[in-house]
Motif scaffolding. Sequence first.
Motif, PDB file in Angstrom:
ATOM      1  N   ILE A   1     108.107  11.273  69.067  1.00 49.23           N
ATOM      2  CA  ILE A   1     108.462  11.285  67.645  1.00 49.23           C
ATOM      3  C   ILE A   1     109.030   9.911  67.293  1.00 49.23           C
ATOM      4  N   PRO A   2     108.520   9.249  66.237  1.00 44.87           N
ATOM      5  CA  PRO A   2     109.136   8.000  65.799  1.00 44.87           C
ATOM      6  C   PRO A   2     110.481   8.301  65.150  1.00 44.87           C
ATOM      7  N   VAL A   3     111.540   7.587  65.580  1.00 50.26           N
ATOM      8  CA  VAL A   3     112.889   7.862  65.068  1.00 50.26           C
ATOM      9  C   VAL A   3     113.593   6.567  64.660  1.00 50.26           C
ATOM     10  N   ASP A   4     114.603   6.724  63.792  1.00 46.55           N
ATOM     11  CA  ASP A   4     115.326   5.567  63.256  1.00 46.55           C
ATOM     12  C   ASP A   4     116.440   5.066  64.170  1.00 46.55           C
ATOM     13  N   ASP A   5     117.007   5.942  65.003  1.00 48.22           N
ATOM     14  CA  ASP A   5     118.098   5.571  65.901  1.00 48.22           C
ATOM     15  C   ASP A   5     117.940   6.278  67.234  1.00 48.22           C
ATOM     16  N   LYS A   6     118.673   5.803  68.232  1.00 48.46           N
ATOM     17  CA  LYS A   6     118.650   6.434  69.562  1.00 48.46           C
ATOM     18  C   LYS A   6     119.625   7.603  69.590  1.00 48.46           C
TER      19      LYS A   6
ATOM     20  N   THR B   1     119.407  11.646  64.519  1.00 52.74           N
ATOM     21  CA  THR B   1     118.784  10.729  63.568  1.00 52.74           C
ATOM     22  C   THR B   1     117.617  11.407  62.860  1.00 52.74           C
ATOM     23  N   SER B   2     116.976  10.672  61.969  1.00 45.41           N
ATOM     24  CA  SER B   2     115.841  11.198  61.216  1.00 45.41           C
ATOM     25  C   SER B   2     114.524  10.741  61.827  1.00 45.41           C
ATOM     26  N   VAL B   3     113.477  11.489  61.507  1.00 41.79           N
ATOM     27  CA  VAL B   3     112.123  11.065  61.854  1.00 41.79           C
ATOM     28  C   VAL B   3     111.819   9.834  61.001  1.00 41.79           C
ATOM     29  N   SER B   4     111.312   8.784  61.627  1.00 37.39           N
ATOM     30  CA  SER B   4     110.977   7.562  60.900  1.00 37.39           C
ATOM     31  C   SER B   4     109.728   7.780  60.058  1.00 37.39           C
TER      32      SER B   4
ATOM     33  N   PRO C   1     111.757   1.780  64.820  1.00 38.18           N
ATOM     34  CA  PRO C   1     112.507   1.049  65.851  1.00 38.18           C
ATOM     35  C   PRO C   1     112.437   1.701  67.235  1.00 38.18           C
ATOM     36  N   TYR C   2     112.329   3.051  67.267  1.00 39.72           N
ATOM     37  CA  TYR C   2     112.375   3.768  68.545  1.00 39.72           C
ATOM     38  C   TYR C   2     111.420   4.962  68.535  1.00 39.72           C
ATOM     39  N   TYR C   3     111.124   5.437  69.730  1.00 40.52           N
ATOM     40  CA  TYR C   3     110.407   6.708  69.897  1.00 40.52           C
ATOM     41  C   TYR C   3     111.267   7.617  70.752  1.00 40.52           C
ATOM     42  N   LEU C   4     111.339   8.875  70.339  1.00 42.62           N
ATOM     43  CA  LEU C   4     111.950   9.898  71.164  1.00 42.62           C
ATOM     44  C   LEU C   4     110.823  10.539  71.961  1.00 42.62           C
ATOM     45  N   ILE C   5     110.966  10.538  73.280  1.00 45.20           N
ATOM     46  CA  ILE C   5     110.044  11.269  74.148  1.00 45.20           C
ATOM     47  C   ILE C   5     110.806  12.507  74.585  1.00 45.20           C
TER      48      ILE C   5
ATOM     49  N   SER D   1     115.472  14.378  76.799  1.00 46.49           N
ATOM     50  CA  SER D   1     115.147  13.384  75.770  1.00 46.49           C
ATOM     51  C   SER D   1     115.291  11.980  76.339  1.00 46.49           C
ATOM     52  N   VAL D   2     114.304  11.137  76.055  1.00 48.43           N
ATOM     53  CA  VAL D   2     114.352   9.735  76.445  1.00 48.43           C
ATOM     54  C   VAL D   2     113.977   8.927  75.213  1.00 48.43           C
ATOM     55  N   PHE D   3     114.704   7.835  74.969  1.00 49.63           N
ATOM     56  CA  PHE D   3     114.387   6.973  73.835  1.00 49.63           C
ATOM     57  C   PHE D   3     113.734   5.693  74.327  1.00 49.63           C
ATOM     58  N   LEU D   4     112.643   5.312  73.685  1.00 46.53           N
ATOM     59  CA  LEU D   4     111.949   4.066  74.007  1.00 46.53           C
ATOM     60  C   LEU D   4     112.100   3.094  72.853  1.00 46.53           C
ATOM     61  N   ASP D   5     112.344   1.820  73.169  1.00 44.69           N
ATOM     62  CA  ASP D   5     112.313   0.788  72.138  1.00 44.69           C
ATOM     63  C   ASP D   5     110.857   0.556  71.759  1.00 44.69           C
TER      64      ASP D   5
END
Length: 121
Positions: free
Chosen positions: A5-10, A14-17, A24-28, A36-40
């Motif tokens: 999911i594309p997201v605005d913050d880690k 946060t909200s879906v971008s 800025p980030y993806y939530l895996i 949950s893992v956040f990718l830049d």
Amino acid sequence: MKIAIPVDDKSTETSVSQSFGRTPYYLIYDTESKESVFLDNSAAASQGGAGIKAAQTIVDSKVSALLTPRCGENAADVLKAANIKLYKTVNASIQDNIDALNDGKLSLLEDIHPGFHGHGG
């Protein structure tokens, strides 16, 4: 199943971008382990081709599905070639979208736009 999911913050709060390629980030998120893992998103600052670069990041993450409000044609082609399903998000809440996917209530993303192709975005 792993989803992206594309997201605005880690943060899961946060909200879906609104942008797939320039988020800025993806939530895996793993729907089974609930991990949950956040990718830049290194493609966010690209001069062009951000969607394609971002799509490759998603493919490399070995996810089965992408939840996003919209997606450009070139990025969608890369994702579909990797057999990643594209689902349209229902609102800005990450948890609501994950729950909707688990409940079979998210529809496939059919509205693929041509992309911005260097025209800003």
